[in-house]
Enzyme design. Structure first.
Site, PDB file in Angstrom:
ATOM      1  N   PRO A  11    -115.106   9.299-123.665  1.00  0.00           N
ATOM      2  CA  PRO A  11    -116.052   9.586-124.743  1.00  0.00           C
ATOM      3  C   PRO A  11    -116.025  11.028-125.239  1.00  0.00           C
ATOM      4  CG  PRO A  11    -117.200   9.230-122.665  1.00  0.00           C
ATOM      5  CD  PRO A  11    -115.775   8.818-122.452  1.00  0.00           C
ATOM      6  N   ASN A  12    -116.168  11.137-126.535  1.00  0.00           N
ATOM      7  CA  ASN A  12    -116.290  12.409-127.261  1.00  0.00           C
ATOM      8  C   ASN A  12    -114.968  13.158-127.418  1.00  0.00           C
ATOM      9  OD1 ASN A  12    -119.204  12.283-127.677  1.00  0.00           O
ATOM     10  ND2 ASN A  12    -119.336  12.526-125.454  1.00  0.00           N
ATOM     11  N   ARG A  19    -115.510  19.937-131.285  1.00  0.00           N
ATOM     12  CA  ARG A  19    -116.546  19.886-130.278  1.00  0.00           C
ATOM     13  C   ARG A  19    -116.394  21.058-129.304  1.00  0.00           C
ATOM     14  NH1 ARG A  19    -115.506  16.302-125.000  1.00  0.00           N
ATOM     15  NH2 ARG A  19    -117.549  16.540-124.082  1.00  0.00           N
ATOM     16  N   TYR A  24    -113.101  23.569-125.195  1.00  0.00           N
ATOM     17  CA  TYR A  24    -112.029  22.581-125.315  1.00  0.00           C
ATOM     18  C   TYR A  24    -110.939  22.977-126.308  1.00  0.00           C
ATOM     19  CZ  TYR A  24    -115.555  19.829-122.833  1.00  0.00           C
ATOM     20  OH  TYR A  24    -116.479  19.395-121.920  1.00  0.00           O
ATOM     21  N   ASN A  75    -108.171  11.050-118.873  1.00  0.00           N
ATOM     22  CA  ASN A  75    -109.268  12.015-118.980  1.00  0.00           C
ATOM     23  C   ASN A  75    -110.521  11.177-119.245  1.00  0.00           C
ATOM     24  OD1 ASN A  75    -111.180  13.888-119.539  1.00  0.00           O
ATOM     25  ND2 ASN A  75    -109.934  15.113-120.950  1.00  0.00           N
ATOM     26  N   ALA A  78    -116.971  12.374-119.712  1.00  0.00           N
ATOM     27  CA  ALA A  78    -118.229  12.351-118.946  1.00  0.00           C
ATOM     28  C   ALA A  78    -118.291  11.198-117.950  1.00  0.00           C
ATOM     29  CB  ALA A  78    -119.415  12.305-119.903  1.00  0.00           C
ATOM     30  N   GLU A  99    -105.580  12.305-112.937  1.00  0.00           N
ATOM     31  CA  GLU A  99    -106.824  12.651-113.650  1.00  0.00           C
ATOM     32  C   GLU A  99    -106.627  14.013-114.306  1.00  0.00           C
ATOM     33  OE1 GLU A  99    -110.091  12.809-110.886  1.00  0.00           O
ATOM     34  OE2 GLU A  99    -111.449  13.761-112.330  1.00  0.00           O
ATOM     35  N   HIS A 101    -108.428  17.045-116.894  1.00  0.00           N
ATOM     36  CA  HIS A 101    -109.557  17.616-117.638  1.00  0.00           C
ATOM     37  C   HIS A 101    -109.068  18.883-118.327  1.00  0.00           C
ATOM     38  CE1 HIS A 101    -112.276  14.861-115.716  1.00  0.00           C
ATOM     39  NE2 HIS A 101    -111.631  15.114-114.591  1.00  0.00           N
ATOM     40  N   ARG A 108    -117.739  24.496-113.535  1.00  0.00           N
ATOM     41  CA  ARG A 108    -118.799  24.299-114.532  1.00  0.00           C
ATOM     42  C   ARG A 108    -120.090  23.844-113.842  1.00  0.00           C
ATOM     43  NH1 ARG A 108    -116.630  21.081-119.542  1.00  0.00           N
ATOM     44  NH2 ARG A 108    -118.706  21.683-120.262  1.00  0.00           N
TER      45      ARG A 108
END
Ligand code: DQA
Length: 145
Positions: A11-12, A19, A24, A75, A78, A99, A101, A108
């Site tokens: 998502p996103n 964003r 990012y 990825n 969330a 995985e 990111h 974070r």
């Protein structure tokens, strides 16, 4: 025949470039896809690059990968931090799972520092920006060879 690697985005990530660019970056998901296509060509593999905001869609693609793909780069965005369902789907996939990111989730907020997906992933790449996708693809191919 070339092996196929699924590259799945949660998502996103469709808003990449617009964003939170301080986190990012300014490049779009289309730029990431182009980067991955170029790397796949060099590595001699095919990719299927997809994004969804819906958890069930990501799960359906992971299940589809059981028959269609040799490895998964994901990825989960969330859903990384919330989705036991995505973890379970990945556990039902036999090949390598990487995985990735864009940001360094380990540095974070506390809620981002736990990843359900990491319980299944063969490797985790975080904090390398969008180049991390190329590193993830390369790692997936290494594990396949
Ligand atoms: C992300 C990190 C996640 O915590 C976040 O929810 C994202 C993107 C990353 O690529 O850095 O959407 O997966």
């Amino acid at each position: 025949m070339r092996k196929t690697i699924y590259i799945l985005n949660g998502p996103n990530l469709n808003l990449l470039g617009k964003r939170e660019p301080h986190l990012y970056g300014h490049q779009t998901l289309a730029d990431v896809e182009a980067l991955c296509q170029a790397a796949a060509g060099e590595l001699g593999v095919s990719i299927r690059f997809r994004q969804s905001n819906a958890e069930h869609q990501l799960i359906d693609w992971i299940q589809e990968a059981r028959d269609e793909a040799s490895a998964i780069v994901i990825n989960p965005a969330a859903y990384t931090h919330t989705s036991i369902a995505i973890l379970d789907a990945l556990k039902a996939f036999a090949g390598p799972v990487i995985e990735i990111h864009i940001s360094d989730i380990h540095k974070r907020e506390a809620f981002r520092q736990h990843s359900y997906v990491s319980l299944r992933a063969n490797d985790v790449i975080a904090g390398k920006g969008i180049e991390g996708y190329v590193l993830a693809l390369r790692r997936a191919v290494e594990l396949l060879n």
